[in-house]
Scaffold this motif. Structure first.
Motif, PDB file in Angstrom:
ATOM      1  N   ARG A  71       0.824  -1.213   0.000  1.00 16.96           N
ATOM      2  CA  ARG A  71       0.000   0.000   0.000  1.00 16.96           C
ATOM      3  C   ARG A  71       0.860   1.266   0.000  1.00 16.96           C
ATOM      4  N   LEU A  72       2.007   1.201   0.638  1.00 14.95           N
ATOM      5  CA  LEU A  72       2.900   2.354   0.643  1.00 14.95           C
ATOM      6  C   LEU A  72       3.443   2.635  -0.757  1.00 14.95           C
ATOM      7  N   PHE A  73       3.780   1.579  -1.473  1.00 12.61           N
ATOM      8  CA  PHE A  73       4.270   1.768  -2.845  1.00 12.61           C
ATOM      9  C   PHE A  73       3.158   2.318  -3.746  1.00 12.61           C
ATOM     10  N   HIS A  74       1.940   1.885  -3.514  1.00  9.76           N
ATOM     11  CA  HIS A  74       0.809   2.417  -4.285  1.00  9.76           C
ATOM     12  C   HIS A  74       0.643   3.907  -4.012  1.00  9.76           C
ATOM     13  N   ASP A  85       5.076  -1.147 -10.023  1.00 13.04           N
ATOM     14  CA  ASP A  85       5.548  -2.518 -10.257  1.00 13.04           C
ATOM     15  C   ASP A  85       5.964  -3.178  -8.941  1.00 13.04           C
ATOM     16  N   ARG A  86       6.560  -2.383  -8.040  1.00 16.50           N
ATOM     17  CA  ARG A  86       6.919  -2.924  -6.713  1.00 16.50           C
ATOM     18  C   ARG A  86       5.662  -3.319  -5.942  1.00 16.50           C
ATOM     19  N   ALA A  87       4.614  -2.484  -6.034  1.00 16.51           N
ATOM     20  CA  ALA A  87       3.357  -2.796  -5.353  1.00 16.51           C
ATOM     21  C   ALA A  87       2.745  -4.082  -5.890  1.00 16.51           C
ATOM     22  N   ILE A  88       2.762  -4.233  -7.223  1.00 14.83           N
ATOM     23  CA  ILE A  88       2.190  -5.433  -7.840  1.00 14.83           C
ATOM     24  C   ILE A  88       3.022  -6.663  -7.479  1.00 14.83           C
ATOM     25  N   PHE A 138      -5.116  -1.018 -12.472  1.00 14.64           N
ATOM     26  CA  PHE A 138      -5.784   0.149 -13.044  1.00 14.64           C
ATOM     27  C   PHE A 138      -4.843   1.358 -13.062  1.00 14.64           C
ATOM     28  N   GLU A 139      -4.168   1.608 -11.940  1.00 18.86           N
ATOM     29  CA  GLU A 139      -3.240   2.737 -11.880  1.00 18.86           C
ATOM     30  C   GLU A 139      -2.107   2.569 -12.889  1.00 18.86           C
ATOM     31  N   LYS A 140      -1.620   1.339 -13.020  1.00 17.16           N
ATOM     32  CA  LYS A 140      -0.537   1.109 -13.990  1.00 17.16           C
ATOM     33  C   LYS A 140      -1.036   1.347 -15.414  1.00 17.16           C
ATOM     34  N   GLY A 141      -2.269   0.925 -15.696  1.00 19.52           N
ATOM     35  CA  GLY A 141      -2.834   1.157 -17.020  1.00 19.52           C
ATOM     36  C   GLY A 141      -2.979   2.633 -17.319  1.00 19.52           C
ATOM     37  N   ALA A 142      -3.473   3.404 -16.340  1.00 20.34           N
ATOM     38  CA  ALA A 142      -3.618   4.850 -16.531  1.00 20.34           C
ATOM     39  C   ALA A 142      -2.265   5.503 -16.754  1.00 20.34           C
ATOM     40  N   ASN A 181      -3.315  -3.960 -19.013  1.00 22.99           N
ATOM     41  CA  ASN A 181      -3.403  -3.834 -17.555  1.00 22.99           C
ATOM     42  C   ASN A 181      -4.833  -3.562 -17.096  1.00 22.99           C
ATOM     43  N   MET A 182      -5.593  -2.804 -17.889  1.00 24.64           N
ATOM     44  CA  MET A 182      -6.996  -2.583 -17.559  1.00 24.64           C
ATOM     45  C   MET A 182      -7.769  -3.910 -17.608  1.00 24.64           C
ATOM     46  N   ASN A 183      -7.478  -4.725 -18.606  1.00 27.09           N
ATOM     47  CA  ASN A 183      -8.131  -6.028 -18.685  1.00 27.09           C
ATOM     48  C   ASN A 183      -7.741  -6.920 -17.506  1.00 27.09           C
TER      49      ASN A 183
END
Length: 760
Positions: free
Chosen positions: A563-566, A586-589, A600-604, A618-620
């Protein structure tokens, strides 16, 4: 900011000062109808829309309203029925049947704009004459809308306010160097100007030479209005600064001294509040508020005997004040005079039968003196009035246990475990009693060892009062009580609660100050919790670079917390540091690959970087984890539509998004845009018009609306929509949040439309 619970007190002070600033003036009996309608209008349409509208005229059945631009028409018209019903109901009439809207001419300043007053030399200021009627035009020289509103309201009730206007305008025109006071367009020197040589001060001095003591110092009026401004904005430090000047220029006003004491208390200047109160009581020995504040400060410093004298005095002056009896009783408890304190708490329960603290302390006193049945009765009453009050429930559990009412005591301990999970003492007590209790014989099992008596701490009365105020949304009163708690030592929970109050009041900068004050007074390193709270507050205050630094520290403290990385990713994205954001998401994932929001955030982020295929992938992935992720559906559909590919697939995703959020204006805009791309402009127009109702004016939406109208060969409406989009886009250039149209393309579309309109 909303003034909240403190508003009545400040406006009472305003009413008290005006008779001293103005001569006795007859009131106007007929209240202006337009003013009353304007008041109801603001309530019905809300502050946002009201700030961009102005009621210009009222006829028998029609309300004429001027709006700042065409972008505000759609949301206003969507509310027409509710507005008319509300107006007729509030004004107890049924006459209004129609609202007519006019667009403000471009040459006229918008409703919310502030005009800078023309600078004049002192010799150019018109001579103030208290007997002249008000020149309403002179109010235009006041730049601050709230100040102008105050004086305009006064003008409706007083026929002659030229003297007050001369004071305010004269003072504003005499200060010409230094910084600008926000909202007033008055430039002042560093610190606060004294206006010693101002026109207003000299003029009033001359008048007082002829009529000694008739007119008050205009500087007091200026600082009083500045105090109102800063209190309204939640800046109590500046408010206290200006109110101290009011008291300096008007030292004999009882209400002024009292209010300054409240402000000093609110910002934690307890020494100043105490000294001011002690001086004030020499002149005004029967002032209840002064005695109360002085007593509270003395209590917070452990000077209970001195505080008791002040509370006794308040109880004599105001025998129906439950607080005076409550505070006197607590002072006696600290002095270990339990029998005497019990009588004071009994008086609280008689004066205010709904006072949970009165019954709590009454029960505590009975428990201390061994009257267990009576203590049980009072404590049960306290718990029934405020079930979440841990102190009362714990005292009740102990009282029941002492009477060997173990089953009832177990019930209370069970509830306490839920209310206060971190209290291990209570949890252990519950476990021990629950295991020893035999429901068949309704006794403790044989062989159970006598349990040691649980200690019952003396709670902080100001903390409990502050908590009650906080729950009742009386935020300013809660801050006052919590300052008294902090006077006894730093307290993390209290400090964070004050920060939350300032955040609610729209002052994240003040919330930051509270957390930073806590950090400055502690020795141990910051916890991740503190760093996160502070990072979020800095973000709310627009200091995202500070947020990034703090989140970086948090990540170093807890490198396995996804959550911190997000959070750090979002902070990087707000600063357009996209490469760093991509690394942290990517670290969060990597730490948690089952969280749909991360994909979603990565896709945006990838879409922002122009990597469209990766963005859609990534959205999919987000939709695989959460098929109801409406924003992911919208994102994919809009990306397909923008690139004019896979339009049927885009339509599917938008239908899915709207099935989850049917009133989302941005989703409706995307759906309309898809139909436009599919060559169905009529359907597109229907959905875009719906979108206008559910969103604030958005430049992209109006750009789309213009394109759709143009495809329908409605050139005039297309030009209007594009011009609206152009205005909104220019407004967002310096603070772009989200997508905005290209200015050059918009201007080109408008020129093309105008050429077509003028072509024979």
């Amino acid at each position: 900011m909303t003034n909240g619970p403190g508003r009545p007190e400040r406006w009472a002070t305003l009413r008290n000062v005006l008779p001293d600033l103005l001569t006795a003036i007859p009131e106007q009996q007929d209240e202006d109808v337009t003013e009353r309608i304007g008041f109801v209008w603001e309530i019905l349409v809300g502050e946002k829309l009201a700030g961009h509208t102005r009621i210009t005229r009222v006829t028998e059945k029609t309300l004429f309203v001027q709006v700042d631009g065409p972008e505000w028409l759609a949301p206003l018209k969507a509310l027409d029925t509710r507005i008319l019903e509300g107006l007729n109901r509030s004004l107890r009439t049924s006459c209004f049947t129609r609202i007519h809207y006019d667009i403000r001419p471009e040459t006229q300043p918008p409703s919310s704009n502030k005009r800078k007053p023309k600078r004049m030399r002192h010799t150019q200021l018109p001579e103030a004459n208290p007997t002249l009627p008000v020149d309403v035009g002179s109010l235009d020289r006041i730049a601050d809308p709230a100040l102008k509103e105050t004086l305009t309201g006064l003008a409706h009730k007083f026929r002659f306010v030229a003297l007050a206007l001369a004071c305010v305008v004269g003072l504003s025109n005499c200060a010409t160097i230094g910084d600008t006071v926000p909202g007033f367009d008055i430039e002042i020197a560093e610190g606060t100007p004294d206006f010693e040589d101002s026109y207003a001060v000299r003029h009033i001095s001359k008048l007082n030479e002829q009529n000694p003591g008739r007119y008050r110092d205009p500087r007091a009026y200026y600082h009083f209005m500045m105090d109102l401004k800063y209190e309204r904005e939640g800046d109590f430090d500046m408010a206290a600064h200006h109110y101290a000047k009011v008291v300096e220029h008007e030292p004999g006003k009882e209400d002024f001294i009292t209010h300054l004491m409240v402000l000093y208390l609110r910002i934690g200047k307890l020494d100043e509040a105490l000294q001011l109160g002690q001086r004030g009581l020499r002149t005004f020995p029967d002032n209840v508020r002064m005695h109360t504040i002085v007593g509270d400060i003395l209590t917070s410093r452990g000077r209970h005997a001195e505080a008791l004298e002040h509370y006794r005095k308040v109880s004599e002056l105001d025998p129906k004040s439950p607080r005076a009896f409550l505070m006197a009783g607590t002072a006696l408890r600290f002095l270990k005079e339990y029998e005497a304190s019990r009588e004071w708490f009994h008086n609280v329960s008689v004066i205010d039968p709904a006072n949970t603290l009165g019954f709590f302390y009454y029960g505590r006193s009975l428990l201390d003196t061994g009257d267990l049945p009576a203590a049980e009765e009072k404590l049960k009453k306290s718990v029934s009035l405020r079930p979440s009050m841990i102190e009362a429930r714990q005292a009740l559990a102990i009282t029941l246990e002492k009477q060997e009412k173990y089953q009832e005591a177990i019930t209370q301990y069970r509830i306490l475990k839920k209310l206060d999970p971190a209290n291990t003492v209570v949890a252990d007590r519950y476990d021990t009693l629950n295991e020893a209790w035999d429901p068949v014989t309704e006794t403790l099992t044989s062989g159970t060892q006598p349990l040691p008596e649980l200690p019952l701490a003396e709670p902080d009365i100001h903390r409990m009062i502050g908590a009650i105020f906080y729950q009742q949304v009386m935020y300013l009163e809660a801050i006052d009580e919590f300052r008294l708690v902090l006077a006894q030592g730093e307290d993390k929970e209290v400090r964070f609660t004050i920060a939350r109050i300032y955040e609610v009041l729209g002052r994240p900068d003040k919330a930051v100050q509270e957390i930073e004050a806590y950090r400055a007074q502690k020795d141990e390193p910051d916890t991740v919790e503190v760093l996160l709270k502070l990072a979020r507050l800095y973000g709310l205050d627009g200091s995202m670079s500070q947020s990034v630094d703090l989140l970086g520290l948090a990540v170093n403290r807890d490198p396995h917390n996804h959550r911190l990385f997000h959070a750090l990713t979002l902070a990087y994205m707000s600063l357009n540091r996209n490469e760093e954001a991509l690394q942290t998401i990517d670290r969060a994932i990597a730490l948690n690959n089952s969280h749909d929001a991360y994909y979603f955030e990565k896709g945006a982020l990838l879409e922002r970087m122009g990597k469209y295929e990766e963005a859609i992938a990534n959205m999919n992935k987000a939709l695989e984890i959460n098929p109801n992720h409406s924003n992911a559906h919208n994102f994919i559909g809009y990306m397909y539509a923008s690139r004019n590919i896979k339009l049927d697939r885009a339509l599917y995703h938008l239908e899915q998004a709207l099935s989850i959020q049917p009133r989302n204006g941005y989703f409706l805009d995307s759906l309309g845009w898809i139909y436009y791309k599919k060559g169905e402009p009529e359907k597109a127009l229907t959905h875009i018009k719906k979108a206008l109702i559910y969103t604030e004016p958005d430049p992209v939406l109006y750009d789309h609306l213009g394109d759709i109208y143009f495809s329908l060969e409605n050139i005039e409406e297309a030009r209007k929509a594009w011009k609206t989009s152009l205005v909104l886009t220019r407004q967002r250039l310096n603070n772009a949040a989200g997508e905005i149209p290209d200015l050059d393309r918009l201007e080109s579309k408008i020129r093309n439309a105008e050429e077509l309109l003028h072509t024979p």
